[in-house]
Write a protein that holds these residues in place. Structure first.
Motif, PDB file in Angstrom:
ATOM      1  N   ARG A  24       0.841  -1.205   0.000  1.00  0.00           N
ATOM      2  CA  ARG A  24       0.000   0.000   0.000  1.00  0.00           C
ATOM      3  C   ARG A  24       0.873   1.252   0.000  1.00  0.00           C
ATOM      4  N   VAL A  25       2.024   1.192   0.645  1.00  0.00           N
ATOM      5  CA  VAL A  25       2.959   2.325   0.688  1.00  0.00           C
ATOM      6  C   VAL A  25       3.801   2.372  -0.585  1.00  0.00           C
ATOM      7  N   LEU A  26       4.231   1.221  -1.052  1.00  0.00           N
ATOM      8  CA  LEU A  26       5.137   1.139  -2.201  1.00  0.00           C
ATOM      9  C   LEU A  26       4.470   1.534  -3.520  1.00  0.00           C
ATOM     10  N   LEU A  27       3.241   1.114  -3.728  1.00  0.00           N
ATOM     11  CA  LEU A  27       2.559   1.382  -4.995  1.00  0.00           C
ATOM     12  C   LEU A  27       2.163   2.850  -5.102  1.00  0.00           C
ATOM     13  N   VAL A  28       2.346   3.415  -6.286  1.00  0.00           N
ATOM     14  CA  VAL A  28       1.976   4.825  -6.469  1.00  0.00           C
ATOM     15  C   VAL A  28       0.472   5.030  -6.336  1.00  0.00           C
ATOM     16  N   GLY A  30      -1.306   3.003  -4.253  1.00  0.00           N
ATOM     17  CA  GLY A  30      -1.592   2.155  -3.097  1.00  0.00           C
ATOM     18  C   GLY A  30      -2.790   2.592  -2.286  1.00  0.00           C
ATOM     19  N   GLU A  31      -3.152   3.867  -2.408  1.00  0.00           N
ATOM     20  CA  GLU A  31      -4.318   4.355  -1.661  1.00  0.00           C
ATOM     21  C   GLU A  31      -5.608   3.698  -2.156  1.00  0.00           C
ATOM     22  N   THR A  32      -5.561   3.068  -3.339  1.00  0.00           N
ATOM     23  CA  THR A  32      -6.751   2.389  -3.843  1.00  0.00           C
ATOM     24  C   THR A  32      -6.973   1.046  -3.139  1.00  0.00           C
ATOM     25  N   LEU A  33      -5.978   0.578  -2.411  1.00  0.00           N
ATOM     26  CA  LEU A  33      -6.140  -0.620  -1.575  1.00  0.00           C
ATOM     27  C   LEU A  33      -6.686  -0.141  -0.229  1.00  0.00           C
ATOM     28  N   THR A  34      -7.968   0.113  -0.198  1.00  0.00           N
ATOM     29  CA  THR A  34      -8.578   0.778   0.957  1.00  0.00           C
ATOM     30  C   THR A  34      -9.056  -0.174   2.045  1.00  0.00           C
ATOM     31  N   PRO A  66       7.153  -7.466  -1.821  1.00  0.00           N
ATOM     32  CA  PRO A  66       7.502  -6.047  -1.767  1.00  0.00           C
ATOM     33  C   PRO A  66       9.009  -5.786  -1.794  1.00  0.00           C
ATOM     34  N   ASP A  67       9.815  -6.799  -1.507  1.00  0.00           N
ATOM     35  CA  ASP A  67      11.272  -6.624  -1.550  1.00  0.00           C
ATOM     36  C   ASP A  67      11.815  -6.682  -2.975  1.00  0.00           C
ATOM     37  N   THR A  68      11.195  -7.478  -3.839  1.00  0.00           N
ATOM     38  CA  THR A  68      11.729  -7.666  -5.190  1.00  0.00           C
ATOM     39  C   THR A  68      10.895  -6.992  -6.286  1.00  0.00           C
ATOM     40  N   PHE A  69       9.666  -6.659  -5.985  1.00  0.00           N
ATOM     41  CA  PHE A  69       8.779  -6.077  -6.991  1.00  0.00           C
ATOM     42  C   PHE A  69       9.295  -4.756  -7.571  1.00  0.00           C
ATOM     43  N   PRO A  70       9.828  -3.835  -6.767  1.00  0.00           N
ATOM     44  CA  PRO A  70      10.334  -2.583  -7.361  1.00  0.00           C
ATOM     45  C   PRO A  70      11.411  -2.813  -8.422  1.00  0.00           C
TER      46      PRO A  70
END
Length: 108
Positions: A24-28, A30-34, A66-70
């Motif tokens: 939720r923090v990493l994705l630009v 992420g606020e859509t994951l409510t 979340p560690d490898t996705f970016p």
């Protein structure tokens, strides 16, 4: 063993609440994951079952780390967003399905 992996459709999946919150923090976007993780998971499971039933496709959960996705996003020139999660899931689905097939064959 039959090769059922080719027709697999990937669904982006979060392994646990911690990964969900980190994404939720990493994705630009992420606020859509409510929703809280447990509600998201329940809705996602329902959606996967419905999609599989409606399309008769094999839906596999593809865990987003979340560690490898970016780094995966950077390597492809993608912005880390929910659309990129779906692209990741689509790309990895055949391998995930094949691994599930191998595990099922071993356990028989």
């Amino acid at each position: 063993m039959t090769d059922r992996s080719r027709g697999a459709i990937g669904m982006a999946w979060f392994a646990n609440e911690s990964d969900y919150e980190r994404m939720r923090v990493l994705l630009v976007d992420g606020e859509t994951l409510t929703k809280p993780f447990d509600e998201w998971q329940k809705d996602a499971e329902t959606m996967a079952k419905r999609y599989a039933k409606d399309t008769r496709a094999r839906v596999v959960c593809v865990y987003i780390d979340p560690d490898t996705f970016p780094a995966w996003c950077r390597a492809r020139g993608l912005v880390p967003d929910r659309a990129a999660c779906n692209k990741f899931a689509d790309e990895k689905a055949p391998a995930v399905a094949a691994q599930l097939d191998v595990q099922n064959d071993i356990s028989r």
